[in-house]
Design a protein around this motif. Structure first.
Motif, short mmCIF file in Angstrom:
data_model
loop_
_atom_site.label_atom_id
_atom_site.label_comp_id
_atom_site.label_asym_id
_atom_site.label_seq_id
_atom_site.Cartn_x
_atom_site.Cartn_y
_atom_site.Cartn_z
N ILE A 256 12.65 -43.99 19.11
CA ILE A 256 12.98 -45.42 19.14
C ILE A 256 14.47 -45.68 19.04
CG2 ILE A 256 10.75 -46.24 18.32
CD1 ILE A 256 11.80 -46.36 15.52
N GLY A 257 15.26 -44.64 18.85
CA GLY A 257 16.71 -44.81 18.79
C GLY A 257 17.41 -43.47 18.81
N GLU A 258 18.69 -43.48 19.20
CA GLU A 258 19.41 -42.22 19.30
C GLU A 258 20.88 -42.43 18.97
OE1 GLU A 258 19.36 -38.32 22.22
OE2 GLU A 258 18.76 -40.28 23.00
N GLY A 259 21.46 -41.46 18.29
CA GLY A 259 22.87 -41.51 17.93
C GLY A 259 23.57 -40.23 18.33
N GLY A 260 24.80 -40.07 17.86
CA GLY A 260 25.60 -38.92 18.26
C GLY A 260 25.12 -37.60 17.70
N PHE A 261 24.45 -37.64 16.54
CA PHE A 261 24.06 -36.37 15.92
C PHE A 261 22.62 -36.41 15.42
CE2 PHE A 261 26.36 -38.97 12.91
CZ PHE A 261 25.56 -39.00 11.78
N GLY A 262 21.80 -37.22 16.06
CA GLY A 262 20.40 -37.28 15.66
C GLY A 262 19.69 -38.42 16.36
N ALA A 263 18.53 -38.78 15.85
CA ALA A 263 17.75 -39.85 16.46
C ALA A 263 16.83 -40.46 15.42
CB ALA A 263 16.94 -39.30 17.63
N VAL A 264 16.22 -41.58 15.81
CA VAL A 264 15.22 -42.24 14.98
C VAL A 264 13.89 -42.18 15.74
CG1 VAL A 264 14.52 -44.35 13.80
CG2 VAL A 264 16.95 -43.75 13.96
N LEU A 265 12.86 -41.76 15.06
CA LEU A 265 11.54 -41.62 15.66
C LEU A 265 10.54 -42.54 14.98
CD1 LEU A 265 11.34 -37.70 15.51
CD2 LEU A 265 12.15 -39.07 17.46
N GLU A 266 9.55 -42.98 15.75
CA GLU A 266 8.38 -43.57 15.12
C GLU A 266 7.43 -42.43 14.81
OE1 GLU A 266 4.55 -46.45 16.09
OE2 GLU A 266 6.38 -46.70 17.28
N VAL A 267 6.99 -42.36 13.56
CA VAL A 267 6.11 -41.26 13.14
C VAL A 267 4.89 -41.81 12.41
CG1 VAL A 267 8.00 -39.59 12.97
CG2 VAL A 267 7.35 -40.93 10.95
N TYR A 268 3.86 -40.98 12.35
CA TYR A 268 2.66 -41.32 11.59
C TYR A 268 2.58 -40.39 10.39
CZ TYR A 268 -2.21 -42.14 10.32
OH TYR A 268 -3.36 -42.45 9.63
N LEU B 118 0.77 -38.47 7.69
CA LEU B 118 -0.57 -37.97 7.41
C LEU B 118 -0.97 -38.23 5.97
CD1 LEU B 118 -0.42 -34.51 9.28
CD2 LEU B 118 -1.13 -36.75 10.16
N GLU B 119 0.02 -38.32 5.08
CA GLU B 119 -0.26 -38.57 3.67
C GLU B 119 -0.57 -40.04 3.40
OE1 GLU B 119 3.09 -37.11 1.53
OE2 GLU B 119 2.51 -35.00 1.70
N LYS B 120 0.28 -40.93 3.95
CA LYS B 120 0.14 -42.36 3.68
C LYS B 120 -0.74 -43.08 4.70
CE LYS B 120 4.60 -42.76 1.31
NZ LYS B 120 4.03 -43.13 0.00
N ARG B 121 -1.04 -42.37 5.80
CA ARG B 121 -1.88 -42.94 6.86
C ARG B 121 -1.31 -44.27 7.36
NH1 ARG B 121 -8.15 -41.66 4.91
NH2 ARG B 121 -7.86 -39.40 4.70
N ASP B 122 -0.05 -44.21 7.68
CA ASP B 122 0.63 -45.40 8.19
C ASP B 122 1.81 -44.96 9.04
OD1 ASP B 122 1.21 -48.03 8.65
OD2 ASP B 122 1.58 -48.56 6.55
N TYR B 123 2.40 -45.91 9.77
CA TYR B 123 3.51 -45.62 10.67
C TYR B 123 4.84 -45.94 9.99
CZ TYR B 123 -0.07 -45.18 14.24
OH TYR B 123 -1.16 -44.77 14.96
N PHE B 124 5.85 -45.10 10.26
CA PHE B 124 7.17 -45.27 9.66
C PHE B 124 8.25 -44.89 10.68
CE2 PHE B 124 4.26 -44.47 6.16
CZ PHE B 124 4.58 -45.50 5.28
N ALA B 125 9.48 -45.17 10.31
CA ALA B 125 10.63 -44.72 11.10
C ALA B 125 11.24 -43.51 10.39
CB ALA B 125 11.67 -45.83 11.23
N LEU B 126 11.51 -42.46 11.14
CA LEU B 126 12.10 -41.23 10.58
C LEU B 126 13.42 -40.96 11.30
CD1 LEU B 126 10.39 -37.90 9.67
CD2 LEU B 126 12.34 -37.86 11.24
N LYS B 127 14.47 -40.83 10.53
CA LYS B 127 15.79 -40.52 11.09
C LYS B 127 16.13 -39.09 10.73
CE LYS B 127 20.59 -42.17 11.26
NZ LYS B 127 21.52 -43.24 10.82
N TYR B 128 16.59 -38.32 11.72
CA TYR B 128 16.94 -36.92 11.44
C TYR B 128 18.34 -36.60 11.94
CZ TYR B 128 15.86 -35.85 16.38
OH TYR B 128 15.84 -35.82 17.75
N CYS B 129 18.91 -35.54 11.39
CA CYS B 129 20.24 -35.07 11.78
C CYS B 129 20.08 -33.74 12.50
CB CYS B 129 21.14 -34.91 10.56
SG CYS B 129 22.79 -34.29 10.94
#
Length: 436
Positions: free
Chosen positions: A18-30, A32-43
């Motif tokens: 759902i988004g991208e930067g110079g050294f990583g991105a933002v993903l929509e993830v599900y 498994l523990e909370k059983r809900d959708y979140f945004a995950l940003k990684y480097c």
């Protein structure tokens, strides 16, 4: 680096990017523990400066607990690809500009509160722009992307070298473009970016240059002072900027409400003279529909006198239905903040509509509004009015429309359904009675 279906850290399933930067991105993830959708940003970078910056972003978010600043609820900086998780937003501010002024005021106030919380925590954001302002699923506004932020007392560090400037060109204050500008940026730099962002919120234009003809005159001074070339000439605190903006907005709103009352008065005179009020009807309806403050919607709707209300609903049914839908939403949200007796005012107006219109949509919507007013303000006389109308329904089409409204608003209907025996209801409505 990650594709749809990948599992991150054994607990987050990748849905999409759902988004991208110079050294990583933002993903929509599900989760498994909370059983809900979140945004995950990684480097994704292995560069130590980027990794340290990513770590700092997490620490900054942990240091701030404010409803208008994005929250981090999980992170793993020791994972192969460091990441953190945030609530999933509906969209960014960038996707909805330009805004009506009332909507802009609502959002800008929350933005300023978020940035002020960042400042009070001892940090500076350094990259405020519409892309970094998020609208959450409950419509709360949050300031996000603290990747360029710094701790004011501890971060005049090697993470931002003196010969490097970082940020977004269209929003940068002049001092940020200078030697060491990003590293040494102060809170007044964030004020500048808020001023540029405010301009884009109203005009819809990226603020490389500001054309004041594209924003209401009342906001010229506010934007001009926030975006002064020299930092010392700007508002020195976000609170000062917000106060100036809200003062200008209130003056503008007061003028508009007075204008609205004038339009109603003219329409009333024309109605008495049996003259057409088509122009005024469209203006009245559009004006109320554009209001973002639900309490204001209710108050303005009740400014329309009965003669004008009848005229509009009889002669302009199609545009009136949109107005009634807006009023319906406002009543749901705000009627509990009105005195109990107000339910009778609502009932009186809705009865006018039901008697005057041939539209089954307007009739059924008006009846639903009577139901909400009766229940939320606990007025038995209004409940009696609702029941009286309901028992007289014998038109097949109208009964189906009312049944659908009652199904949609079943939580209200459940509270008073047993005041009328099932046998007194039209069969289409009786089926909904059974659901209660």
């Amino acid at each position: 680096m990650f594709k749809q279906g990948d599992l991150i850290d054994g607990k987050y399933k990748v849905i999409k990017k759902i988004g991208e930067g110079g050294f990583g991105a933002v993903l929509e993830v599900y989760s498994l523990e909370k059983r809900d959708y979140f945004a995950l940003k990684y480097c994704s970078s292995k560069d130590q400066d980027y990794l340290k910056r990513f770590d700092r972003e997490v620490r900054l978010m942990q240091a701030i607990n404010h409803e208008n600043v994005i929250k981090v609820f999980d992170f793993n900086l020791d994972y192969d690809v460091p990441y953190f998780c945030m609530p999933l937003a509906k969209h960014s501010l960038k996707e909805i500009v330009p805004l009506e002024v009332a909507h802009c005021a609502q959002i800008f106030e929350q933005m300023c509160n978020g940035v002020n919380a960042i400042h009070l925590s001892g940090s500076t954001h350094r990259d405020i722009k519409p892309e970094n302002i998020l609208v959450m699923h409950d419509d709360t506004i949050v300031v996000s992307d603290l990747g360029l932020s710094k701790f004011d007392m501890r971060d005049s560090t090697v993470l931002t070298q003196t010969d490097v400037w970082m940020g977004t060109s269209a929003y940068m204050p002049p001092e940020q473009r200078t030697f060491g500008g990003t590293r040494d940026l102060q809170h007044s730099g964030d004020v500048y970016m808020l001023g540029k962002t405010l301009y884009e919120m109203i005009s819809g234009r990226v603020p490389y240059a500001i054309n004041y003809s594209e924003v209401p005159t009342k906001f010229h001074m506010v934007i001009r002072k926030a975006t002064q070339e020299h930092a010392e000439d700007r508002y020195q605190h976000v609170g000062n900027l917000l106060d100036a903006f809200l003062d200008s907005y209130r003056v503008m709103t007061e003028i508009n409400i007075n204008s609205f009352k004038t339009i109603i008065k003219i329409a009333m005179e024309k109605t008495k003279q049996k003259e057409s009020i088509e122009e005024f009807a469209i203006t009245i309806v559009d004006y109320v529909k554009k209001q973002e403050d639900f309490k204001e919607v209710i108050e303005m709707f009740h400014e329309i006198n009965e003669e004008v209300l009848e005229n509009i609903v009889i002669n302009h049914e199609s545009i009136f239905l949109d107005l009634l839908k807006k009023y319906h939403r406002a009543i749901e949200r705000e009627i509990e903040n009105f005195p109990f007796i107000f339910a009778e005012e609502v009932d009186k107006r809705m009865n006018i509509l039901i008697k005057q219109t041939t539209s089954v949509e307007i009739k059924s919507k008006a009846l639903t509004i009577i139901l909400i007013a009766a229940v939320d303000l606990n007025r038995f006389s209004v409940m009696d009015s609702f029941n009286s109308i309901l028992t007289k329904v014998n038109d097949e089409v109208l009964a189906e429309y009312i049944a659908e409204e009652l199904r949609t608003n079943i939580n209200y209907y459940k509270k008073i359904y047993d005041q009328i025996p099932r046998r007194e209801l039209h069969p289409a409505i009786a089926v909904v009675w059974d659901r209660c």
